[in-house]
Design an enzyme around this catalytic site. Sequence first.
Site, PDB file in Angstrom:
ATOM      1  N   ASN A 143       0.855  -1.195   0.000  1.00 40.28           N
ATOM      2  CA  ASN A 143       0.000   0.000   0.000  1.00 40.28           C
ATOM      3  C   ASN A 143       0.884   1.235   0.000  1.00 40.28           C
ATOM      4  O   ASN A 143       1.980   1.218   0.571  1.00 40.28           O
ATOM      5  CB  ASN A 143      -0.883   0.007   1.250  1.00 40.28           C
ATOM      6  CG  ASN A 143      -1.795   1.225   1.324  1.00 40.28           C
ATOM      7  OD1 ASN A 143      -2.401   1.611   0.312  1.00 40.28           O
ATOM      8  ND2 ASN A 143      -1.890   1.835   2.489  1.00 40.28           N
TER       9      ASN A 143
ATOM     10  N   HIS B 295       0.807   5.192   1.248  1.00 41.93           N
ATOM     11  CA  HIS B 295       0.059   6.036   2.174  1.00 41.93           C
ATOM     12  C   HIS B 295       0.732   7.403   2.231  1.00 41.93           C
ATOM     13  O   HIS B 295       1.959   7.487   2.350  1.00 41.93           O
ATOM     14  CB  HIS B 295       0.041   5.391   3.563  1.00 41.93           C
ATOM     15  CG  HIS B 295      -0.739   6.190   4.559  1.00 41.93           C
ATOM     16  ND1 HIS B 295      -2.118   6.200   4.568  1.00 41.93           N
ATOM     17  CD2 HIS B 295      -0.345   7.035   5.535  1.00 41.93           C
ATOM     18  CE1 HIS B 295      -2.532   7.014   5.531  1.00 41.93           C
ATOM     19  NE2 HIS B 295      -1.471   7.529   6.130  1.00 41.93           N
TER      20      HIS B 295
ATOM     21  N   SER C 225       4.748   6.882   2.322  1.00 42.82           N
ATOM     22  CA  SER C 225       5.328   5.596   2.714  1.00 42.82           C
ATOM     23  C   SER C 225       4.701   4.489   1.886  1.00 42.82           C
ATOM     24  O   SER C 225       3.502   4.507   1.624  1.00 42.82           O
ATOM     25  CB  SER C 225       5.030   5.296   4.192  1.00 42.82           C
ATOM     26  OG  SER C 225       5.431   6.357   5.040  1.00 42.82           O
TER      27      SER C 225
ATOM     28  N   ASP D 281      -2.756   0.628   7.782  1.00 45.92           N
ATOM     29  CA  ASP D 281      -1.567   1.448   7.541  1.00 45.92           C
ATOM     30  C   ASP D 281      -0.426   1.071   8.483  1.00 45.92           C
ATOM     31  O   ASP D 281       0.406   1.908   8.844  1.00 45.92           O
ATOM     32  CB  ASP D 281      -1.882   2.948   7.669  1.00 45.92           C
ATOM     33  CG  ASP D 281      -2.937   3.401   6.658  1.00 45.92           C
ATOM     34  OD1 ASP D 281      -2.970   2.842   5.549  1.00 45.92           O
ATOM     35  OD2 ASP D 281      -3.712   4.314   6.987  1.00 45.92           O
TER      36      ASP D 281
HETATM   37  C1  GAR Z   1      -2.469   9.169  -3.284  1.00 44.02           C
HETATM   38  O1  GAR Z   1      -1.986  10.374  -2.757  1.00 44.02           O
HETATM   39  C2  GAR Z   1      -2.349   8.052  -2.258  1.00 44.02           C
HETATM   40  O2  GAR Z   1      -1.180   8.143  -1.465  1.00 44.02           O
HETATM   41  C3  GAR Z   1      -3.575   8.284  -1.428  1.00 44.02           C
HETATM   42  O3  GAR Z   1      -4.582   8.619  -2.349  1.00 44.02           O
HETATM   43  C4  GAR Z   1      -3.991   9.242  -3.493  1.00 44.02           C
HETATM   44  C5  GAR Z   1      -4.441   8.492  -4.728  1.00 44.02           C
HETATM   45  O4  GAR Z   1      -4.058   9.154  -5.897  1.00 44.02           O
HETATM   46  N1  GAR Z   1      -3.911   7.114  -0.680  1.00 44.02           N
HETATM   47  C6  GAR Z   1      -4.561   7.136   0.474  1.00 44.02           C
HETATM   48  O5  GAR Z   1      -4.952   8.156   0.995  1.00 44.02           O
HETATM   49  C7  GAR Z   1      -4.801   5.790   1.103  1.00 44.02           C
HETATM   50  N2  GAR Z   1      -5.565   5.907   2.312  1.00 44.02           N
HETATM   51  P1  GAR Z   1      -4.022   8.365  -7.287  1.00 44.02           P
HETATM   52  O6  GAR Z   1      -5.398   7.706  -7.461  1.00 44.02           O
HETATM   53  O7  GAR Z   1      -3.805   9.440  -8.322  1.00 44.02           O
HETATM   54  O8  GAR Z   1      -2.918   7.367  -7.241  1.00 44.02           O
END
Ligand code: GAR
Length: 196
Positions: free
Chosen positions: A107, A109, A136, A145
């Site tokens: 994952n 995060h 991370s 997480d």
């Molecule tokens: C990213 O910033 C990721 O780190 C975050 O959502 C965004 C997705 O963007 N993830 C979380 O918050 C997980 N809880 P993307 O769809 O453009 O990759």
Amino acid sequence: TKRVAILISGSGSNMVALAGSMAGDHPARPVLVVSNVPGAGGLAKAQAMGIPTAVVDHKAFGKDRASFEAALAEALEAARPDIVCLAGFMRILSAEFMARWQGRMLNIHPSLLPKYPGLHTHARAIEAGEAEAGCSVHEVTAELDGGPILGQARVAILPGDTPESLAARILPWEHRLYPAVLRRYAAGDRTPVLLP
Ligand code: GAR
């Protein structure tokens, strides 16, 4: 060659970075992109890259999380993935589901774990007066997480930063970090990647 499935909920920019990195001598290939949101922007991007896609709409299952997770597992298992990457996948999975995929699920995060698990990470880091933030990549375990950290990228928090400006500074690092971790992980190397 390792088979990689990617789970998304939104724009899929991390999915594009991951899928685009798996070429040439890379030890893995993308075999499936699954979204829990029918209209997620990442679905069209995956299709444009020639990657099979599936939708498992959590709303179709109401409050029945076990049935949603069973459908998600079925969609995933049909592609026989060696590795599953969560990339902006915004559903909390049960401890039982996560435990079943432990050792083959990653994952990303948007915080410097173990700080700020959960949501609104950038706002919380700014509010706390942190000097730096980042992202991370970790192995998924039963704890949200909470699994072993496989890589981190750090950025400074600047005066006047908003959650949006900080997110925009971190996202390009997510796109570097996740492919770097996946390449090592697919080769069996769990040494943490530290950026920049
Ligand atoms: C990213 O910033 C990721 O780190 C975050 O959502 C965004 C997705 O963007 N993830 C979380 O918050 C997980 N809880 P993307 O769809 O453009 O990759």
